[in-house]
Design a protein around this motif. Sequence first.
Motif, short mmCIF file in Angstrom:
data_model
loop_
_atom_site.label_atom_id
_atom_site.label_comp_id
_atom_site.label_asym_id
_atom_site.label_seq_id
_atom_site.Cartn_x
_atom_site.Cartn_y
_atom_site.Cartn_z
N LYS A 314 0.80 -1.23 0.00
CA LYS A 314 0.00 0.00 0.00
C LYS A 314 0.83 1.27 0.00
CE LYS A 314 -4.33 -1.72 1.92
NZ LYS A 314 -5.32 -1.66 3.03
N SER A 315 1.97 1.27 0.65
CA SER A 315 2.76 2.50 0.75
C SER A 315 3.71 2.69 -0.42
CB SER A 315 3.56 2.48 2.06
OG SER A 315 4.46 1.37 2.06
N LEU A 316 3.65 1.79 -1.41
CA LEU A 316 4.62 1.82 -2.51
C LEU A 316 4.03 2.44 -3.76
CD1 LEU A 316 6.12 -1.79 -2.18
CD2 LEU A 316 6.91 0.32 -1.09
N THR A 317 4.88 3.11 -4.53
CA THR A 317 4.48 3.58 -5.85
C THR A 317 4.49 2.40 -6.81
OG1 THR A 317 6.75 4.06 -6.52
CG2 THR A 317 5.55 5.81 -5.36
N ALA A 323 9.35 -3.16 -8.87
CA ALA A 323 10.73 -3.50 -8.50
C ALA A 323 10.80 -4.64 -7.49
CB ALA A 323 11.44 -2.26 -7.94
N LYS A 324 9.71 -4.85 -6.72
CA LYS A 324 9.72 -5.91 -5.72
C LYS A 324 9.43 -7.29 -6.33
CE LYS A 324 7.83 -5.49 -1.68
NZ LYS A 324 8.99 -5.63 -0.79
N SER A 325 8.99 -7.32 -7.57
CA SER A 325 8.63 -8.60 -8.19
C SER A 325 9.86 -9.49 -8.34
CB SER A 325 8.00 -8.36 -9.56
OG SER A 325 7.80 -9.59 -10.23
N ARG A 326 9.63 -10.80 -8.15
CA ARG A 326 10.70 -11.78 -8.33
C ARG A 326 10.78 -12.30 -9.76
NH1 ARG A 326 8.20 -13.46 -3.62
NH2 ARG A 326 7.38 -15.38 -4.56
N THR A 334 11.42 -9.76 -18.63
CA THR A 334 10.13 -9.41 -18.05
C THR A 334 9.82 -7.93 -18.24
OG1 THR A 334 10.27 -11.16 -16.39
CG2 THR A 334 8.78 -9.33 -15.91
N GLU A 335 8.62 -7.65 -18.72
CA GLU A 335 8.15 -6.27 -18.90
C GLU A 335 7.23 -5.90 -17.74
OE1 GLU A 335 9.14 -4.26 -21.16
OE2 GLU A 335 10.18 -5.62 -22.53
N PRO A 336 7.03 -4.60 -17.50
CA PRO A 336 6.10 -4.18 -16.43
C PRO A 336 4.72 -4.82 -16.56
CG PRO A 336 7.37 -2.31 -17.18
CD PRO A 336 7.72 -3.44 -18.10
N LEU A 337 4.24 -5.00 -17.79
CA LEU A 337 2.92 -5.60 -17.97
C LEU A 337 2.90 -7.04 -17.47
CD1 LEU A 337 0.04 -5.19 -19.09
CD2 LEU A 337 0.86 -6.16 -21.24
N ASP A 338 4.00 -7.77 -17.65
CA ASP A 338 4.07 -9.15 -17.16
C ASP A 338 3.87 -9.20 -15.65
OD1 ASP A 338 4.72 -10.32 -19.72
OD2 ASP A 338 6.73 -9.51 -19.48
N ILE A 339 4.45 -8.22 -14.97
CA ILE A 339 4.35 -8.18 -13.51
C ILE A 339 2.92 -7.83 -13.10
CG2 ILE A 339 5.19 -7.04 -11.42
CD1 ILE A 339 7.85 -6.61 -12.93
N LEU A 340 2.29 -6.91 -13.83
CA LEU A 340 0.90 -6.56 -13.53
C LEU A 340 -0.02 -7.76 -13.75
CD1 LEU A 340 0.53 -2.94 -14.96
CD2 LEU A 340 0.66 -3.65 -12.57
#
Length: 710
Positions: A314-317, A323-326, A334-340
């Motif tokens: 909750k406190s993260l942008t 950036a926290k994704s493994r 990996t692209e940002p969309l993959d993490i979403l």
Amino acid sequence: MKVEKRQHWSKKPLDSAEVKQMAVRYGLSLLEASILLRRGITEGKDLLFYLEDDLRFLHNPFLFASMEDAVDRLLAAQEEKEQVFVFGDRDVDGVSATVLLVEALHELGLKPEWKVPEGEETYGLSESVIALAVEKECTLLVTVDCGISNAAEIAKARQAGIDVIVLDHHVSPEDLPLAMAILDPKIPEESYPFPYLSATAVVSKLVWALRFAQTPLYNQRLCLLNVRQGEDGLTVEACHLVNLLVKKRLCLVFTSETPRSTAALLAEFLQDQEIYVWDSGQQTALLKQIFGARALISLFDMAPGILQAFPGLKSLTLPEVLAKSRLPRYFPDTEPLDILVSLFISSVHKKFPPLGSEFTSVLDLVGLSTLADMMPLEGENRILVRLGMQSLNKSTRPGLRSLLMKLKLLGHPLSTTEVSWQVTPVLNAAGRLGEPASAIDLFLTGEEEKRKLLADRLEELNQERKALSQTAWTDILPQARQFWEASGERFALVHDARVPKGITGILASRLMNTLGVPALVMTEQRNKTIGSLRTNRGFETRRFLDAFADLFIDYGGHAQAAGFQMLSSNLEEFKSRLSSMLPQFALTDKTDLTLDLDAEIPLNMLTADLIKIVDYFEPYGEGNRPLIFSTKGLRVLDADLVGKSGAQHLKMTLDAGTAKWPAIWWNALEFLPSAKVVSGSIVNIAYQVGRNYFYGQESLQLTILDLEMV
């Protein structure tokens, strides 16, 4: 007299820089990284299944080409309250798969009939089973752990007005049955990416898909979108999701020079989609830079749902969340969309517990079956078995709890080795001796007293199976050795009508391990010859069986375990052809005399903490043997020969300086004919580390695999 090593100890050399690099990248100790490198586990896509145990890393069940067909047919059966018939197999995998599917159909409000081969009934679907389904007025038949080779029988079912769904995992014949749906990861054209699932695991995929079909997301067309501002303009990533499966992707870059047609391409991609984004306000503003300030844009903000599922974010942008994704550590592209997408899937698992936390409760039978059927412990099987073992150790399934209580295995966490050697043989014994329904009833009955009686019966059958196996082993070994020698030590063959059909597989496995070559054990049943084949050393099992297809009534199996039936009148032709064909099947060299070490442990590191490393690499089984270590310079404090039927095992206490270790060397007397390990001896050992339980007390123990006295 000096005791020398029986085997060559091989420890693969490593580049220390490579070890450190892997340790840093994946957050491992140097020892953990060394073991993975020695085992050849170096790619991120493979390491993921060693280091993660989250359900989101499992393959989506809807990757099966026929999954939607199977789900929709079962939902139609639910709607019409049809009578469904489940037909399985008699081994642990078949029993577990039958239980899991029957339970899933109960969840749908159905009251299915079920059956597995009993007594002397043969494996697979038969005309008598079809007749029984007709008698029970069934309109849908589901086969589990069989069916892929039953095209003729399935055709008869269709003629009788019965639809058929096949849930199997065996190698398919060239001509597939004309079923309503087939879920079998070994079909050559199958789109499911992992071929080594047990039949119970295949059923679990259907169970998950059926549960997903109860959510409002089933077959809905969703679009995940992420627009990000860059130095040169806007980058738009989007994908279509159906049943949480990415169907189509799009990536576009918009600059001041981008033609208007590119915006039209994006608009077409987004048309008629429910569009999910992170921070709908920001994403709307960015999209209006592309489509214009007056554009009507409707977005669903997935951030609140994800943050509710994962309050720690909750406190993260958004950049901090990404950036926290493994994922990037395993997949560098990996692209940002993959993490979403991954976050969205995880939030769905959280929102609908039957897909997430509650789904793990079915994995106890998946883990059990995967170990029993000796499926390779690689890929998603590692997560399935790891989570399955966690569920199994909670003992929430009453029937399994009753069995573990009977076997005196309650009260401590079970390892995969204990399950493989102490639990699955008992369940398999019921099928081998013609009473597999007892095992199914154990899991399905709601009566505690009946469960106790059934657990007692399974253990009785197991003791009977042991006695039969030992008697049969004594009878067949001379014949097997004779053929083995005549074949140039390339193959072992036994034909003995006295052998019970249910133990031919056990005997074939034992012959293979004893003689180090593929082994075939055949017996007789009602003018038919029944055979069980177990293979090793690269033997081409399927090509071998295909060469006799004209003689067989039916055949099938896995790469290293198969079976067949043929008319007894074909036996002599089979033997003649077998002898002439064997030279065409090459065998790889024996490796029995080499011990591949995972690590050499210095004396000062031989402490109780080593068991943590052993636990880290669970589950163990096919394709992932238990860790083997070596240590030099231990002092023997005491050594005694022990054994219930004659002193043949060596029990020792070894001094490592920082710790004293109890150790056992099974069948040591075979290797110590003229020398003794005595108190005060200094030894180098190759060993495994495990747990020993006595009256509820846990202690660590070394199992010696080889030893030299220095």
